[in-house]
Design a protein around this motif. Structure first.
Motif, PDB file in Angstrom:
ATOM      1  N   GLY A   5       0.823  -1.210   0.000  1.00 15.52           N
ATOM      2  CA  GLY A   5       0.000   0.000   0.000  1.00 15.52           C
ATOM      3  C   GLY A   5       0.854   1.256   0.000  1.00 15.52           C
ATOM      4  N   ASP A   6       1.944   1.239   0.754  1.00 10.41           N
ATOM      5  CA  ASP A   6       2.861   2.383   0.777  1.00 10.41           C
ATOM      6  C   ASP A   6       3.489   2.603  -0.598  1.00 10.41           C
ATOM      7  N   VAL A   7       3.874   1.501  -1.245  1.00 13.23           N
ATOM      8  CA  VAL A   7       4.469   1.585  -2.581  1.00 13.23           C
ATOM      9  C   VAL A   7       3.445   2.153  -3.562  1.00 13.23           C
ATOM     10  N   ARG A   8       2.207   1.653  -3.510  1.00 11.43           N
ATOM     11  CA  ARG A   8       1.156   2.134  -4.416  1.00 11.43           C
ATOM     12  C   ARG A   8       0.863   3.615  -4.174  1.00 11.43           C
ATOM     13  N   THR A   9       0.847   4.032  -2.923  1.00  8.70           N
ATOM     14  CA  THR A   9       0.595   5.437  -2.605  1.00  8.70           C
ATOM     15  C   THR A   9       1.672   6.321  -3.223  1.00  8.70           C
ATOM     16  N   LYS A  10       2.928   5.927  -3.079  1.00  9.94           N
ATOM     17  CA  LYS A  10       4.031   6.697  -3.668  1.00  9.94           C
ATOM     18  C   LYS A  10       3.907   6.750  -5.190  1.00  9.94           C
ATOM     19  N   GLU A  11       3.526   5.616  -5.802  1.00 10.34           N
ATOM     20  CA  GLU A  11       3.356   5.577  -7.252  1.00 10.34           C
ATOM     21  C   GLU A  11       2.257   6.539  -7.705  1.00 10.34           C
ATOM     22  N   VAL A  12       1.146   6.533  -6.988  1.00 13.37           N
ATOM     23  CA  VAL A  12       0.020   7.403  -7.354  1.00 13.37           C
ATOM     24  C   VAL A  12       0.395   8.878  -7.192  1.00 13.37           C
ATOM     25  N   SER A  15       2.720   9.823  -9.998  1.00 11.08           N
ATOM     26  CA  SER A  15       1.985   9.917 -11.255  1.00 11.08           C
ATOM     27  C   SER A  15       1.148  11.186 -11.311  1.00 11.08           C
ATOM     28  N   CYS A  16       0.511  11.516 -10.223  1.00 16.21           N
ATOM     29  CA  CYS A  16      -0.328  12.716 -10.186  1.00 16.21           C
ATOM     30  C   CYS A  16       0.509  13.982 -10.288  1.00 16.21           C
ATOM     31  N   SER A  17       1.744  13.937  -9.810  1.00 21.41           N
ATOM     32  CA  SER A  17       2.603  15.122  -9.917  1.00 21.41           C
ATOM     33  C   SER A  17       2.884  15.442 -11.383  1.00 21.41           C
ATOM     34  N   VAL A  18       2.943  14.403 -12.235  1.00 16.54           N
ATOM     35  CA  VAL A  18       3.133  14.605 -13.667  1.00 16.54           C
ATOM     36  C   VAL A  18       1.950  15.382 -14.251  1.00 16.54           C
ATOM     37  N   LEU A  19       0.774  15.183 -13.667  1.00 15.83           N
ATOM     38  CA  LEU A  19      -0.430  15.880 -14.130  1.00 15.83           C
ATOM     39  C   LEU A  19      -0.598  17.238 -13.468  1.00 15.83           C
ATOM     40  N   GLY A  20       0.380  17.622 -12.631  1.00 13.10           N
ATOM     41  CA  GLY A  20       0.339  18.939 -12.003  1.00 13.10           C
ATOM     42  C   GLY A  20      -0.383  18.975 -10.670  1.00 13.10           C
TER      43      GLY A  20
END
Length: 148
Positions: A5-12, A15-20
């Protein structure tokens, strides 16, 4: 939250930072009845209820979700897309919320990354997000609509 869950949270968040989006604009829900496991079929009503509850509580104006393929065919990703699409089109409960789906690429393109860059630059549906040290690409489908 589990290590996965921690890994998935970091991934999300990344990814969202790429979208601003900043980390404070991202919420990852950890719901026991909806485990991150492609072998577990999620209940659509549960997913819809969680989405609606979160949208109302936080006055959400945009939703970014997976597409119908769900990145590598992941069943949980597909169910998120299907639930958002159902709420947006069939039940119209997300009528005031802009909904976007990320476009999956086939596995060959996914795992060749930089080798795929010329093709990605050639396609018309690429959004470029640049920073001083790097250029990232993100393919975004138009708003979810009855035609997708």
């Amino acid at each position: 939250m589990t290590k996965k869950g921690d890994v998935r949270t970091k991934e999300v968040v990344k990814s969202c930072s790429v979208l601003g989006l900043s980390p404070d604009q991202v919420t990852v829900l950890d719901i026991r009845s909806l485990p991150d496991n492609p072998k577990v079929q999620w209940d659509r009503q549960t997913v819809c209820n969680e989405i609606l509850q979160h949208c109302q509580k936080h006055r959400v104006t945009q939703i970014y979700t997976f597409d119908g393929y769900g990145v590598s065919g992941h069943s949980n990703h597909r169910e998120l897309y299907n639930a958002v699409r159902h709420l947006k089109i069939d039940r119209t409960e997300l009528h005031d919320i802009e909904c976007y789906s990320l476009q999956s690429v086939n596995l060959l393109r996914k795992y060749t990354s930089l080798l795929d860059l010329p093709y990605s630059l050639y396609t018309a549906d690429v959004v470029f997000v640049s920073s001083p040290c790097q250029v990232l690409t993100a393919q975004i489908c138009p708003h979810l609509s009855e035609h997708t």
